[in-house]
Scaffold this active site. Sequence first.
Site, PDB file in Angstrom:
ATOM      1  N   GLU A 116       4.129  -4.833  -0.942  1.00  0.00           N
ATOM      2  CA  GLU A 116       3.806  -3.484  -0.990  1.00  0.00           C
ATOM      3  C   GLU A 116       2.170  -3.783  -0.864  1.00  0.00           C
ATOM      4  O   GLU A 116       1.414  -3.006  -0.063  1.00  0.00           O
ATOM      5  CB  GLU A 116       3.963  -2.620  -2.202  1.00  0.00           C
ATOM      6  CG  GLU A 116       3.655  -1.177  -1.875  1.00  0.00           C
ATOM      7  CD  GLU A 116       4.183  -0.383  -2.913  1.00  0.00           C
ATOM      8  OE1 GLU A 116       5.482  -0.351  -2.993  1.00  0.00           O
ATOM      9  OE2 GLU A 116       3.475   0.336  -3.666  1.00  0.00           O
ATOM     10  N   ASP A 117       1.699  -4.678  -1.556  1.00  0.00           N
ATOM     11  CA  ASP A 117       0.099  -4.815  -1.782  1.00  0.00           C
ATOM     12  C   ASP A 117      -0.456  -5.957  -0.659  1.00  0.00           C
ATOM     13  O   ASP A 117      -1.565  -5.927  -0.683  1.00  0.00           O
ATOM     14  CB  ASP A 117      -0.223  -5.068  -3.186  1.00  0.00           C
ATOM     15  CG  ASP A 117       0.071  -3.858  -4.084  1.00  0.00           C
ATOM     16  OD1 ASP A 117       0.110  -2.593  -3.527  1.00  0.00           O
ATOM     17  OD2 ASP A 117       0.070  -3.780  -5.412  1.00  0.00           O
TER      18      ASP A 117
END
Length: 189
Positions: free
Chosen positions: A64-65
């Site tokens: 996600e990051d």
Amino acid sequence: MTESNEALVLRATAFAAEVHTHQRRKGAAQEPYVNHVIEVAAALAAAGAPVPAILAGLLHDTIEDGDTVGRPVTERELAERFGAEVAAIVVEVTDDKTLPKAERKRRQVETATKKSEAARMVKLADKAANLRAITVSPPPSWDLARKRDYLDWADAVAAGCRGVNPSLEEAFDTALALARTALEDQTLD
Ligand code: ZN
């Protein structure tokens, strides 16, 4: 020689530290982001969660990051490094960043009950850690209403994750109660 669980967990910790090197938490103290994923994994281990869930706890924000912090991570890379099972759990707890934030939050509530047991354990531990962060070191720009909204939302996501690990539920409930008390104290200030 097969890799020991200790070696595997530490290798995942080192990988998470590498991916999140330049990332900080949103709280006033701006802790290194990796503190958060270690906290999540430690809570999973303390609650007797299986090793793939602990590994997914360490890796839960890498996909996600990774993009935004300059170290993109794919399901395939995680599968090659840590196995397909762990990679699949991480994918389950990864938001679709092409969707608007409100929609992503709505989906987390909606899809929680449909996730695997390991993914639900990771979510419970993650939300509990975020509640503790909001209690101890809230993001400076968040007003009371935003914090309250976050608490209610975390409670709704956690509701869909129940039934897989009583210790994690208990830890979540404790974190939520402490966060609510802290907000009430702020209201009185
Ligand atoms: Zn997290």
